[in-house]
Design an enzyme around this catalytic site. Structure first.
Site, PDB file in Angstrom:
ATOM      1  N   ILE A  18       0.902  -1.290   0.114  1.00  0.00           N
ATOM      2  CA  ILE A  18       0.014  -0.151  -0.031  1.00  0.00           C
ATOM      3  C   ILE A  18       0.826   1.374   0.131  1.00  0.00           C
ATOM      4  O   ILE A  18       0.717   2.300  -0.767  1.00  0.00           O
ATOM      5  CB  ILE A  18      -1.011  -0.084   1.148  1.00  0.00           C
ATOM      6  CG1 ILE A  18      -1.936  -1.065   1.058  1.00  0.00           C
ATOM      7  CG2 ILE A  18      -1.677   1.342   1.611  1.00  0.00           C
ATOM      8  CD1 ILE A  18      -2.724  -1.465   2.243  1.00  0.00           C
ATOM      9  N   TYR A  38      11.733  -0.128   7.288  1.00  0.00           N
ATOM     10  CA  TYR A  38      12.674  -0.803   7.882  1.00  0.00           C
ATOM     11  C   TYR A  38      13.571  -1.806   6.773  1.00  0.00           C
ATOM     12  O   TYR A  38      14.552  -1.955   7.011  1.00  0.00           O
ATOM     13  CB  TYR A  38      11.791  -1.760   8.612  1.00  0.00           C
ATOM     14  CG  TYR A  38      12.578  -2.837   9.691  1.00  0.00           C
ATOM     15  CD1 TYR A  38      12.772  -2.023  10.775  1.00  0.00           C
ATOM     16  CD2 TYR A  38      12.928  -3.860   9.535  1.00  0.00           C
ATOM     17  CE1 TYR A  38      13.480  -2.749  11.861  1.00  0.00           C
ATOM     18  CE2 TYR A  38      13.815  -4.518  10.668  1.00  0.00           C
ATOM     19  CZ  TYR A  38      14.003  -4.007  11.889  1.00  0.00           C
ATOM     20  OH  TYR A  38      14.452  -4.697  12.799  1.00  0.00           O
ATOM     21  N   ASN A  90       1.802   4.677   7.657  1.00  0.00           N
ATOM     22  CA  ASN A  90       1.206   3.767   6.982  1.00  0.00           C
ATOM     23  C   ASN A  90       1.727   2.382   7.398  1.00  0.00           C
ATOM     24  O   ASN A  90       1.155   1.269   7.285  1.00  0.00           O
ATOM     25  CB  ASN A  90       1.591   3.569   5.568  1.00  0.00           C
ATOM     26  CG  ASN A  90       1.242   2.340   4.678  1.00  0.00           C
ATOM     27  OD1 ASN A  90       0.029   1.852   4.689  1.00  0.00           O
ATOM     28  ND2 ASN A  90       2.094   1.746   4.222  1.00  0.00           N
ATOM     29  N   SER A 145      -7.744   0.100   9.324  1.00  0.00           N
ATOM     30  CA  SER A 145      -8.035  -1.328   8.632  1.00  0.00           C
ATOM     31  C   SER A 145      -9.550  -1.272   9.097  1.00  0.00           C
ATOM     32  O   SER A 145     -10.026  -0.942  10.045  1.00  0.00           O
ATOM     33  CB  SER A 145      -7.185  -2.338   9.525  1.00  0.00           C
ATOM     34  OG  SER A 145      -7.685  -3.725   9.150  1.00  0.00           O
ATOM     35  N   TYR A 158      -4.543  -6.163  17.211  1.00  0.00           N
ATOM     36  CA  TYR A 158      -4.520  -5.548  15.683  1.00  0.00           C
ATOM     37  C   TYR A 158      -5.772  -4.792  15.717  1.00  0.00           C
ATOM     38  O   TYR A 158      -5.684  -3.429  15.228  1.00  0.00           O
ATOM     39  CB  TYR A 158      -4.189  -6.544  14.628  1.00  0.00           C
ATOM     40  CG  TYR A 158      -4.385  -6.031  13.245  1.00  0.00           C
ATOM     41  CD1 TYR A 158      -3.148  -5.484  12.898  1.00  0.00           C
ATOM     42  CD2 TYR A 158      -5.432  -6.041  12.696  1.00  0.00           C
ATOM     43  CE1 TYR A 158      -3.080  -4.943  11.600  1.00  0.00           C
ATOM     44  CE2 TYR A 158      -5.472  -5.352  11.207  1.00  0.00           C
ATOM     45  CZ  TYR A 158      -4.295  -4.870  10.851  1.00  0.00           C
ATOM     46  OH  TYR A 158      -4.051  -4.445   9.569  1.00  0.00           O
ATOM     47  N   ILE A 191      -6.623  -6.410   0.942  1.00  0.00           N
ATOM     48  CA  ILE A 191      -5.951  -6.159  -0.007  1.00  0.00           C
ATOM     49  C   ILE A 191      -4.701  -6.975  -0.423  1.00  0.00           C
ATOM     50  O   ILE A 191      -3.894  -7.362   0.157  1.00  0.00           O
ATOM     51  CB  ILE A 191      -5.491  -4.601   0.155  1.00  0.00           C
ATOM     52  CG1 ILE A 191      -6.418  -3.384   0.645  1.00  0.00           C
ATOM     53  CG2 ILE A 191      -4.539  -4.143  -1.338  1.00  0.00           C
ATOM     54  CD1 ILE A 191      -7.520  -3.306  -0.535  1.00  0.00           C
ATOM     55  N   LEU A 192      -4.825  -7.358  -1.778  1.00  0.00           N
ATOM     56  CA  LEU A 192      -3.854  -8.309  -2.289  1.00  0.00           C
ATOM     57  C   LEU A 192      -2.453  -7.686  -2.621  1.00  0.00           C
ATOM     58  O   LEU A 192      -1.938  -7.651  -3.629  1.00  0.00           O
ATOM     59  CB  LEU A 192      -4.426  -8.926  -3.549  1.00  0.00           C
ATOM     60  CG  LEU A 192      -5.407  -9.981  -3.252  1.00  0.00           C
ATOM     61  CD1 LEU A 192      -5.792 -10.768  -4.542  1.00  0.00           C
ATOM     62  CD2 LEU A 192      -5.251 -10.957  -2.072  1.00  0.00           C
ATOM     63  N   THR A 193      -1.780  -7.320  -1.507  1.00  0.00           N
ATOM     64  CA  THR A 193      -0.507  -6.761  -1.588  1.00  0.00           C
ATOM     65  C   THR A 193       0.356  -7.980  -1.811  1.00  0.00           C
ATOM     66  O   THR A 193      -0.070  -9.369  -1.374  1.00  0.00           O
ATOM     67  CB  THR A 193      -0.122  -6.004  -0.456  1.00  0.00           C
ATOM     68  OG1 THR A 193      -0.336  -6.945   0.838  1.00  0.00           O
ATOM     69  CG2 THR A 193      -1.055  -4.938  -0.257  1.00  0.00           C
TER      70      THR A 193
HETATM   71  N1  LIG Z   1      -2.982  -5.653   2.988  1.00  0.00           N
HETATM   72  C1  LIG Z   1      -4.086  -5.581   3.522  1.00  0.00           C
HETATM   73  O1  LIG Z   1      -4.941  -6.496   3.577  1.00  0.00           O
HETATM   74  C2  LIG Z   1      -4.379  -4.836   4.518  1.00  0.00           C
HETATM   75  C3  LIG Z   1      -5.610  -4.469   5.245  1.00  0.00           C
HETATM   76  C4  LIG Z   1      -5.860  -3.686   6.395  1.00  0.00           C
HETATM   77  C5  LIG Z   1      -5.021  -3.023   6.445  1.00  0.00           C
HETATM   78  N2  LIG Z   1      -3.688  -3.106   6.141  1.00  0.00           N
HETATM   79  C6  LIG Z   1      -2.579  -2.148   6.684  1.00  0.00           C
HETATM   80  O2  LIG Z   1      -1.867  -1.333   5.542  1.00  0.00           O
HETATM   81  C7  LIG Z   1      -0.538  -1.127   5.826  1.00  0.00           C
HETATM   82  C8  LIG Z   1       0.390  -1.518   4.746  1.00  0.00           C
HETATM   83  O3  LIG Z   1       0.178  -3.055   4.746  1.00  0.00           O
HETATM   84  P1  LIG Z   1       0.771  -3.659   3.335  1.00  0.00           P
HETATM   85  O4  LIG Z   1      -0.322  -4.954   3.162  1.00  0.00           O
HETATM   86  O5  LIG Z   1       0.918  -2.889   2.251  1.00  0.00           O
HETATM   87  O6  LIG Z   1       2.050  -4.465   3.981  1.00  0.00           O
HETATM   88  P2  LIG Z   1       3.450  -4.521   3.474  1.00  0.00           P
HETATM   89  O7  LIG Z   1       3.950  -5.730   4.228  1.00  0.00           O
HETATM   90  O8  LIG Z   1       3.400  -4.900   1.976  1.00  0.00           O
HETATM   91  O9  LIG Z   1       4.197  -3.353   3.699  1.00  0.00           O
HETATM   92  C9  LIG Z   1       4.492  -2.877   4.968  1.00  0.00           C
HETATM   93  C10 LIG Z   1       5.811  -2.275   4.851  1.00  0.00           C
HETATM   94  O10 LIG Z   1       5.974  -1.932   6.177  1.00  0.00           O
HETATM   95  C11 LIG Z   1       7.447  -2.198   6.692  1.00  0.00           C
HETATM   96  N3  LIG Z   1       7.449  -1.958   7.890  1.00  0.00           N
HETATM   97  C12 LIG Z   1       7.280  -3.209   8.646  1.00  0.00           C
HETATM   98  N4  LIG Z   1       7.378  -2.726  10.063  1.00  0.00           N
HETATM   99  C13 LIG Z   1       8.032  -1.702   9.943  1.00  0.00           C
HETATM  100  C14 LIG Z   1       8.723  -0.906  11.157  1.00  0.00           C
HETATM  101  N5  LIG Z   1       8.840  -1.161  12.387  1.00  0.00           N
HETATM  102  N6  LIG Z   1       9.256   0.189  10.645  1.00  0.00           N
HETATM  103  C15 LIG Z   1       9.387   0.745   9.457  1.00  0.00           C
HETATM  104  N7  LIG Z   1       8.763  -0.004   8.328  1.00  0.00           N
HETATM  105  C16 LIG Z   1       8.218  -1.148   8.715  1.00  0.00           C
HETATM  106  C17 LIG Z   1       7.968  -3.490   6.096  1.00  0.00           C
HETATM  107  O11 LIG Z   1       9.261  -3.525   5.597  1.00  0.00           O
HETATM  108  C18 LIG Z   1       7.025  -3.198   4.398  1.00  0.00           C
HETATM  109  O12 LIG Z   1       7.759  -2.494   3.371  1.00  0.00           O
HETATM  110  C19 LIG Z   1      -0.466  -1.553   7.562  1.00  0.00           C
HETATM  111  O13 LIG Z   1      -0.595  -0.601   8.399  1.00  0.00           O
HETATM  112  C20 LIG Z   1      -1.670  -2.759   7.309  1.00  0.00           C
HETATM  113  O14 LIG Z   1      -1.883  -2.963   8.574  1.00  0.00           O
HETATM  114  C21 LIG Z   1      -3.428  -4.016   5.262  1.00  0.00           C
END
Ligand SMILES: NC(=O)c1ccc[n+]([C@@H]2O[C@H](COP(=O)([O-])OP(=O)(O)OC[C@H]3O[C@@H](n4cnc5c(N)ncnc54)[C@H](O)[C@@H]3O)[C@@H](O)[C@H]2O)c1
Length: 266
Positions: A18, A38, A90, A145, A158, A191-193
């Site tokens: 995202i 990170y 994010n 979320s 969470y 979300i299909l990340t």
């Molecule tokens: N993908 C989903 O279905 C979904 C649904 C609801 C909410 N979210 C929220 O969306 C956001 C992004 O999720 P995503 O699916 O893109 O995940 P993702 O794993 O693709 O990306 C998350 C990124 O955050 C980084 N990260 C993790 N911990 C960290 C830290 N302590 N410091 C700095 N960077 C850090 C990771 O290295 C990664 O690059 C999150 O807050 C997640 O809770 C995602």
């Protein structure tokens, strides 16, 4: 003229999924971006890719569990690009093994998720807002979320951490609106990340699909485009809101699929 031309954005957790989508879309619309993550190699690689395509971006190490690291990321952004007018908070983590129901949840995991998912939002705002005030305003977007709005059998921490993000968003909007700082949230459903795709067996995806109103899953750009709207002046009268981007998964009677089956058989 792009939709966020002249703005400078810090995107936390911007190396993947995202965050990466939002970073790319904002660059395409004229913003300068710091991708803080990170996974610093992936953050730098993403920034190099953006620069190669003609945009302005930097990749930076961030550990969102550490206040000093967030402070440094904000300071770096202002030093590198002269201001900070968009903050996309994010970063978020989840843990299906330890974040269980309230009787069995690992309490250290509760603290970790509250720290990384909620306190990092507070800290990002704490360090960025003085710079936004100096610039005459800004837009903060927090990733919540749909887990913030519904109970579930596991992931108690969470869900609570993201519900706190939803209300913190309102508090920040109320406290700094007069400084022309808007604060909104985006609440993704599934979300299909790449991370979600790799961790979910097809059977689990089918369960989600069954309860979506729309016949497809969400993609990172569905959230990235929402963030772009909230970052741009197109949304200049929207603040304190958390926009649910979830394919209609949670908006209908939860038993609708079973009810349709019953009607078909009756
Ligand atoms: N993908 C989903 O279905 C979904 C649904 C609801 C909410 N979210 C929220 O969306 C956001 C992004 O999720 P995503 O699916 O893109 O995940 P993702 O794993 O693709 O990306 C998350 C990124 O955050 C980084 N990260 C993790 N911990 C960290 C830290 N302590 N410091 C700095 N960077 C850090 C990771 O290295 C990664 O690059 C999150 O807050 C997640 O809770 C995602």
């Amino acid at each position: 003229m792009g939709r966020v031309s002249g703005k400078v954005a810090l995107v936390t957790g911007g190396a993947s999924g995202i965050g990466l989508s939002a970073a790319r879309l904002m660059v395409r619309e004229g913003a300068k971006i710091v991708i803080a993550d990170y996974n610093v190699d992936a953050a730098k690689e993403a920034a190099e890719h953006i620069v190669h395509e003609g945009g302005e971006a930097e990749g930076l190490f961030l550990d969102a569990s550490q206040a000093d690291s967030i402070k440094d990321a904000v300071a770096y952004t202002v030093e590198r690009y002269g201001s900070l007018t968009i903050l996309f908070n994010n970063v978020g983590v989840t843990n299906l093994k330890k974040d269980l129901d309230v009787v069995n949840i690992d309490l250290d995991e509760w603290d970790r998720l509250m720290n990384v998912n909620t306190k990092s939002v507070l800290l990002g705002c704490r360090f960025a807002i003085p710079h936004m005030v100096e610039s005459g305003g800004g837009s903060i977007i927090n990733t919540a979320s749909m887990a913030a709005f519904a109970g579930d059998s596991v992931r108690s921490a969470y869900g609570a951490s993201k519900a706190a993000v939803v209300n913190l968003t309102r508090y920040i909007a109320a406290q700094y609106g007069k400084d022309k700082i808007r604060c909104n949230g985006v609440a993704p459903g599934l979300i299909l990340t790449p991370a979600a795709k790799n961790s979910m067996p097809p059977a689990v995806l089918d369960i989600f699909a069954k309860y979506n109103a729309l016949p497809y899953h969400g993609e990172a750009d569905d959230i990235g485009n929402t963030v772009l709207i909230l970052a741009s002046d197109e949304s200049k009268f929207i603040t304190g809101q958390t926009i649910q981007v979830e394919g209609g998964h949670y908006m209908a009677n939860p038993s609708i699929a079973d009810f349709n089956q019953f009607l078909a058989q009756a």
